[in-house]
Design a protein around this motif. Structure first.
Motif, PDB file in Angstrom:
ATOM      1  N   ALA A  60       0.968  -1.087  -0.098  1.00 28.64           N
ATOM      2  CA  ALA A  60       0.087   0.104   0.080  1.00 28.64           C
ATOM      3  C   ALA A  60       0.779   1.360  -0.079  1.00 28.64           C
ATOM      4  N   VAL A  61       0.329   2.172  -1.047  1.00 30.69           N
ATOM      5  CA  VAL A  61       1.319   3.475  -0.881  1.00 30.69           C
ATOM      6  C   VAL A  61       0.295   4.606  -0.766  1.00 30.69           C
ATOM      7  N   GLY A  62       0.555   5.492   0.158  1.00 30.04           N
ATOM      8  CA  GLY A  62      -0.207   6.622   0.215  1.00 30.04           C
ATOM      9  C   GLY A  62      -1.504   6.161   1.072  1.00 30.04           C
ATOM     10  N   SER A  63      -1.454   6.021   2.277  1.00 27.31           N
ATOM     11  CA  SER A  63      -2.724   5.599   3.161  1.00 27.31           C
ATOM     12  C   SER A  63      -3.745   4.521   2.220  1.00 27.31           C
ATOM     13  N   GLY A  64      -2.998   3.636   1.521  1.00 29.41           N
ATOM     14  CA  GLY A  64      -3.947   2.800   1.085  1.00 29.41           C
ATOM     15  C   GLY A  64      -4.671   2.983  -0.286  1.00 29.41           C
ATOM     16  N   ARG A  65      -4.372   4.036  -0.786  1.00 29.64           N
ATOM     17  CA  ARG A  65      -5.029   4.725  -2.177  1.00 29.64           C
ATOM     18  C   ARG A  65      -4.521   3.824  -3.107  1.00 29.64           C
ATOM     19  N   ARG A  66      -3.206   3.289  -3.071  1.00 31.69           N
ATOM     20  CA  ARG A  66      -2.705   2.628  -4.269  1.00 31.69           C
ATOM     21  C   ARG A  66      -2.106   1.122  -3.651  1.00 31.69           C
ATOM     22  N   ARG A  67      -2.783   0.127  -3.786  1.00 28.69           N
ATOM     23  CA  ARG A  67      -2.526  -1.077  -3.094  1.00 28.69           C
ATOM     24  C   ARG A  67      -2.381  -2.099  -4.246  1.00 28.69           C
ATOM     25  N   MET A  68      -1.735  -3.203  -3.913  1.00 30.27           N
ATOM     26  CA  MET A  68      -1.687  -4.176  -4.844  1.00 30.27           C
ATOM     27  C   MET A  68      -1.315  -5.576  -3.945  1.00 30.27           C
ATOM     28  N   TYR A  69      -1.914  -6.746  -4.429  1.00 26.16           N
ATOM     29  CA  TYR A  69      -1.246  -7.935  -3.855  1.00 26.16           C
ATOM     30  C   TYR A  69      -0.365  -8.644  -4.980  1.00 26.16           C
ATOM     31  N   LEU A  70       0.814  -8.988  -4.478  1.00 28.56           N
ATOM     32  CA  LEU A  70       1.850  -9.664  -5.079  1.00 28.56           C
ATOM     33  C   LEU A  70       2.089 -11.027  -4.656  1.00 28.56           C
ATOM     34  N   THR A  71       2.332 -12.252  -5.522  1.00 27.93           N
ATOM     35  CA  THR A  71       2.816 -13.279  -4.970  1.00 27.93           C
ATOM     36  C   THR A  71       4.323 -12.893  -4.685  1.00 27.93           C
ATOM     37  N   PRO A  72       4.956 -14.070  -3.765  1.00 28.54           N
ATOM     38  CA  PRO A  72       6.677 -13.769  -3.535  1.00 28.54           C
ATOM     39  C   PRO A  72       7.197 -13.780  -4.761  1.00 28.54           C
ATOM     40  N   ALA A  73       7.095 -14.438  -5.741  1.00 31.95           N
ATOM     41  CA  ALA A  73       7.820 -14.300  -7.227  1.00 31.95           C
ATOM     42  C   ALA A  73       7.670 -12.923  -7.961  1.00 31.95           C
ATOM     43  N   GLU A  74       6.276 -12.595  -7.728  1.00 29.87           N
ATOM     44  CA  GLU A  74       6.283 -11.079  -8.497  1.00 29.87           C
ATOM     45  C   GLU A  74       6.841 -10.042  -7.600  1.00 29.87           C
ATOM     46  N   ALA A  75       6.858 -10.275  -6.068  1.00 27.42           N
ATOM     47  CA  ALA A  75       7.561  -9.360  -5.406  1.00 27.42           C
ATOM     48  C   ALA A  75       8.841  -9.291  -5.688  1.00 27.42           C
ATOM     49  N   TRP A  76       9.632 -10.323  -5.939  1.00 21.77           N
ATOM     50  CA  TRP A  76      10.902 -10.603  -6.149  1.00 21.77           C
ATOM     51  C   TRP A  76      11.080  -9.799  -7.411  1.00 21.77           C
ATOM     52  N   ALA A  77      10.563 -10.075  -8.550  1.00 20.08           N
ATOM     53  CA  ALA A  77      10.553  -9.416 -10.046  1.00 20.08           C
ATOM     54  C   ALA A  77      10.450  -8.110  -9.740  1.00 20.08           C
ATOM     55  N   LEU A  78       9.540  -7.411  -8.967  1.00 19.85           N
ATOM     56  CA  LEU A  78       9.249  -6.089  -8.880  1.00 19.85           C
ATOM     57  C   LEU A  78      10.678  -5.299  -8.173  1.00 19.85           C
ATOM     58  N   TRP A  79      10.926  -6.058  -7.057  1.00 20.75           N
ATOM     59  CA  TRP A  79      12.169  -5.629  -6.330  1.00 20.75           C
ATOM     60  C   TRP A  79      13.366  -5.574  -7.229  1.00 20.75           C
ATOM     61  N   ARG A  80      13.585  -6.396  -8.024  1.00 16.65           N
ATOM     62  CA  ARG A  80      14.615  -6.304  -8.947  1.00 16.65           C
ATOM     63  C   ARG A  80      14.665  -5.055  -9.835  1.00 16.65           C
ATOM     64  N   CYS A  81      13.369  -5.127 -10.753  1.00 18.00           N
ATOM     65  CA  CYS A  81      13.232  -4.186 -11.630  1.00 18.00           C
ATOM     66  C   CYS A  81      13.046  -2.622 -11.071  1.00 18.00           C
ATOM     67  N   LEU A  82      12.606  -2.521  -9.712  1.00 24.14           N
ATOM     68  CA  LEU A  82      12.407  -1.480  -9.041  1.00 24.14           C
ATOM     69  C   LEU A  82      13.639  -0.962  -8.539  1.00 24.14           C
ATOM     70  N   SER A  83      14.756  -1.719  -8.105  1.00 24.10           N
ATOM     71  CA  SER A  83      15.997  -1.677  -7.486  1.00 24.10           C
ATOM     72  C   SER A  83      16.721  -0.975  -8.712  1.00 24.10           C
ATOM     73  N   GLU A  84      16.724  -1.598  -9.943  1.00 24.25           N
ATOM     74  CA  GLU A  84      17.705  -1.054 -10.951  1.00 24.25           C
ATOM     75  C   GLU A  84      17.048   0.316 -11.487  1.00 24.25           C
ATOM     76  N   ALA A  85      15.749   0.571 -11.516  1.00 20.72           N
ATOM     77  CA  ALA A  85      15.146   1.680 -12.155  1.00 20.72           C
ATOM     78  C   ALA A  85      15.462   2.796 -11.244  1.00 20.72           C
ATOM     79  N   VAL A  86      15.351   2.784  -9.950  1.00 22.69           N
ATOM     80  CA  VAL A  86      15.609   3.750  -8.899  1.00 22.69           C
ATOM     81  C   VAL A  86      17.123   4.205  -8.974  1.00 22.69           C
ATOM     82  N   ALA A  87      17.906   3.119  -8.893  1.00 25.95           N
ATOM     83  CA  ALA A  87      19.266   3.299  -8.729  1.00 25.95           C
ATOM     84  C   ALA A  87      19.823   4.058 -10.045  1.00 25.95           C
TER      85      ALA A  87
END
Length: 105
Positions: A60-87
């Protein structure tokens, strides 16, 4: 000092918590990881990740206004993509260099 490791060697992410000890009497509870990000117009924006045993992660981002359910595999993929993009945007800000302790509420 730099330690070279063979490619593909798993490494521990900074600020990660050790896995909970699995004992027969340990009650499996949901854990919440929270951090407040600075915002241009407001004071801060809450970011929360809920981890529930045997369930999808809840983000949840912004007091729950933007929210999403992720499987652990999806969360890992998001972590990898987001970490590269933000870096790619530059050095991390000082406010991000904190340890996040999980809570049960």
């Amino acid at each position: 000092m730099t330690i070279e490791q063979p490619e593909g060697t798993p490494t521990r992410m900074p600020y990660a918590d050790e896995p909970d000890e699995q004992t027969g009497q340990t009650e499996q509870q949901r854990r919440f990881y929270r951090l407040r990000a600075p915002h241009v117009d407001k004071a801060t924006v809450p970011v929360t990740v809920r981890v529930t045993p045997d369930a999808d992660l809840y983000v949840a981002v912004g007091s729950g206004r933007r929210r999403m359910y992720l499987t652990p595999a999806e969360a890992w993929a998001l972590w990898r993509c987001l970490s590269e993009a933000v870096a790619s945007t530059g050095e991390p800000p000082e406010w991000i260099r904190v340890h996040i302790t999980p809570t049960h509420r």
